[in-house]
Design an enzyme around this catalytic site. Structure first.
Site, PDB file in Angstrom:
ATOM      1  N   SER A   5      20.593  37.147  73.831  1.00 36.57           N
ATOM      2  CA  SER A   5      20.480  35.729  73.520  1.00 36.57           C
ATOM      3  C   SER A   5      20.071  35.505  72.072  1.00 36.57           C
ATOM      4  O   SER A   5      19.645  36.415  71.371  1.00 36.57           O
ATOM      5  CB  SER A   5      19.436  35.087  74.427  1.00 36.57           C
ATOM      6  OG  SER A   5      18.141  35.502  74.024  1.00 36.57           O
ATOM      7  N   LYS A   6      20.202  34.266  71.691  1.00 39.61           N
ATOM      8  CA  LYS A   6      19.845  33.858  70.344  1.00 39.61           C
ATOM      9  C   LYS A   6      18.371  34.156  70.059  1.00 39.61           C
ATOM     10  O   LYS A   6      18.000  34.526  68.953  1.00 39.61           O
ATOM     11  CB  LYS A   6      20.121  32.352  70.246  1.00 39.61           C
ATOM     12  CG  LYS A   6      20.083  31.793  68.857  1.00 39.61           C
ATOM     13  CD  LYS A   6      20.485  30.338  68.897  1.00 39.61           C
ATOM     14  CE  LYS A   6      19.754  29.544  67.817  1.00 39.61           C
ATOM     15  NZ  LYS A   6      19.875  28.113  68.032  1.00 39.61           N
ATOM     16  N   ARG A   7      17.566  33.990  71.071  1.00 38.56           N
ATOM     17  CA  ARG A   7      16.134  34.245  70.923  1.00 38.56           C
ATOM     18  C   ARG A   7      15.837  35.692  70.527  1.00 38.56           C
ATOM     19  O   ARG A   7      14.974  35.953  69.696  1.00 38.56           O
ATOM     20  CB  ARG A   7      15.391  33.944  72.235  1.00 38.56           C
ATOM     21  CG  ARG A   7      15.206  32.490  72.527  1.00 38.56           C
ATOM     22  CD  ARG A   7      13.775  32.185  72.993  1.00 38.56           C
ATOM     23  NE  ARG A   7      12.773  32.471  71.974  1.00 38.56           N
ATOM     24  CZ  ARG A   7      12.515  31.694  70.927  1.00 38.56           C
ATOM     25  NH1 ARG A   7      13.205  30.596  70.740  1.00 38.56           N
ATOM     26  NH2 ARG A   7      11.577  32.021  70.066  1.00 38.56           N
TER      27      ARG A   7
END
Length: 512
Positions: A265-267
RNA sequence: GGUCGGUUCGUCUAGGGGUUAGGACGUAUCCCUUUCACGGAUAAAACACGGGUUCGAUUCCCGUACCGACUACCA
């Protein structure tokens, strides 16, 4: 029977293109070129609420940057346009209606509140996953439970409705996946998915079947997250009467977090400071910018090579592949089944490999631009020379300037640790003598000449060159390490070199 | 929870009924080198577990465990 392969990449323009999506596009591209087929791009924008301005352009630019642009797309339409689902809106209803006519779909008038109430009721009755299915549909407001007249009346009144597929009660649905083999699912576990939304748009499920059929798609290569809904798609092909031309499926393993578990994910990317998007993406709503591979200094050929190997391998021990070589080596059979953790170190390694293949002139031009950004100037020739001595020691193009600033900016301070350990009377003697040698030298100041002169200075003063090299480097660059010193001397030139040594002699002698 | 999928070094993976289980990244050491890097060499490092089948299983079968995806009028 030997139809031309046609594959599609079908992203949703809801933001930046995720790197996993890029890999899906790449595999589609490779497969198309390998088989002499066509690679097309279709924008899946049936959810108008999620539309993000700029996302389409981003997708287009990202694929172009990597050199895997589709042959047919909204921007280069082929014979199967339009290539945006929103523009195909009028095409879908007839198929939904056809399904209703055949008894494989029905109208449903339930409001969001009623659906919610149904779910709550089922949850209260300890049903673990409340579904709109063969059982619950008998208790809802739809054309299966309502009288024909009432359905007509509601329709005539313009009451909002959706069209749902009528999943058979018990039936085995089988599908063959090119990567996973046969997958069998029982229809009782499927629910009556919405096909047409109340805003008149189709859902992904209907749209992708209709479009793939109309666009003569032969192979659907997409992420594993679609595997659970693939049986539904098979049913749709069957009910629409298209089963004999149904595309073959290949569900790609997912890209996972580098550590721990779950989908990348982007996180994760933000947390660990590596890019997850092909290019920088500025969110038009929040104004936040997410880092891209391109801006981080990754070369497209490195990204391509890295991505190709995330879930696929050629079966031999080669690691470095150009796009053309990837095309040549690619096959769906060699795609793995299991999820792949994202290891940015491997991407960096690939980048180093491809960076070193760049010419001095190419890298020099890049260096020159960086230098000019800092308000300084340099000749192309000199920039290329610096690039030459630096390129084996960096990961990204921008590292060249970062690590070679001393080439243009004379040191004003010196590395304290090196100074205290290596700066001594021997170094002062040799350096002093070297300056004299420099003065009398009139030939071309090559690395070899620089070295010969330095050796002469050492000999004259009676000291071992090896003992003072570190100090010499310190005097000229201010640092304890760096590229080949004689190459540095040569590029710096005699005058600059003498100036620096003089300054070092004055400054360093005092403190030691 | 249910459905579906997956499981070989830390990571990406090759392999496949009998192998010293191979390569790459990363890590460590050594060599090269006036430094650092590059390059070269070497090392540590893996078949999730339990049952079968078999002379023999990491490989085939079945379970278990673990991981993941999906479970919207999103794609």
């Amino acid at each position: 029977m030997n139809q031309t392969v046609r594959v599609r990449f079908a992203p949703s323009p809801t933001g930046a293109l995720h790197i996993g999506g890029v890999r899906t596009a790449l595999y589609n591209y490779l497969f198309a070129r390998k088989t002499g087929g066509k690679f097309l791009l279709r924008i899946e924008d049936t959810d108008q609420a999620r539309f993000v301005p700029g996302a389409e352009e981003y997708i287009q630019e990202a694929l172009a940057w990597l050199g895997i642009s589709p042959e047919e797309s909204p921007w280069h339409p082929g014979d199967c346009g339009p290539y945006r689902q929103s523009e195909r809106k009028p095409m879908y209803m007839q198929y939904a209606l056809d399904l209703i006519e055949k008894g494989h779909a029905y109208y449903a008038f339930d409001t969001a509140e009623e659906l919610e109430a149904m779910r709550e009721r089922l949850t209260a009755a300890r049903v673990v996953s409340p579904q709109y299915n063969s059982i619950t549909r008998t208790q809802m407001k739809n054309s299966l439970t309502l009288s024909e007249d009432e359905v007509k009346a509601r329709l005539a009144f313009g009451e909002p409705y959706v069209i749902r597929i009528k999943i058979p009660r018990k039936e085995e649905v089988r599908l063959h996946d090119m990567i996973r083999g046969w997958v069998v699912v029982h229809s009782s576990t499927l629910d009556d998915k919405v096909l047409m939304k109340s805003d008149g748009m189709p859902t992904y499920h209907l749209a992708n079947i209709v479009d793939d059929h109309l666009m003569k798609i032969t192979h659907v290569i997409r992420g594993e997250e679609w595997l659970p809904s693939a049986p539904l798609h098979v049913l749709l092909y069957r009910y629409l009467g298209w089963e004999d031309t149904m595309p073959q499926f290949a569900h790609l393993p997912l890209l996972l977090k580098p550590d721990g578990n779950g989908k990348l994910s982007k996180r994760d990317a933000e947390k660990q400071g590596f890019p997850i998007f092909p290019m920088d993406w500025k969110d038009p709503v929040t104004g936040e910018t997410a880092m891209g591979f391109r801006e981080a200094g990754y070369l497209p050929e490195a990204v391509l090579n890295f991505l190709a190997f995330l879930g696929w391998n050629p079966g031999d021990e080669r690691e470095l592949f150009t796009l053309d070589e990837l095309v040549e080596a690619f096959s769906i059979e060699r795609i793995g089944k299991s999820g792949t953790k994202f290891d940015i170190n491997k991407a960096k390694w690939y980048n180093e490999q491809y960076l070193r293949e760049k010419t001095d002139a190419e890298l020099g031009a890049f260096l020159k631009a960086d230098i000019e950004k800092d308000g300084l100037g340099i000749s192309e020739d000199k920039a290329a020379k610096i690039a030459h001595i630096m390129k084996d020691r960096v990961t990204f193009p921008q590292d060249i300037w970062r690590d070679s600033k001393f080439m243009l900016i004379a040191p004003t301070t010196f590395d304290q640790e090196v100074a205290s350990k290596k700066w001594n009377q021997e170094a002062v003697s040799v350096l002093t003598q070297y300056m004299e040698e420099l003065e009398g030298f009139t030939e071309e100041f090559s690395p070899e000449a620089a070295k010969a002169l330095l050796e002469k200075a050492a000999e004259t003063t009676g000291f071992k060159l090896g003992k003072v090299m570190q100090a010499v480097r310190l005097a000229v660059t201010g640092l304890g390490g760096g590229p080949d010193l004689m190459a540095v001397f040569s590029i710096l030139g005699k005058e600059e070199l003498a100036k620096r040594i003089k300054f070092a002699l004055e400054t360093l002698s005092i403190q030691s």
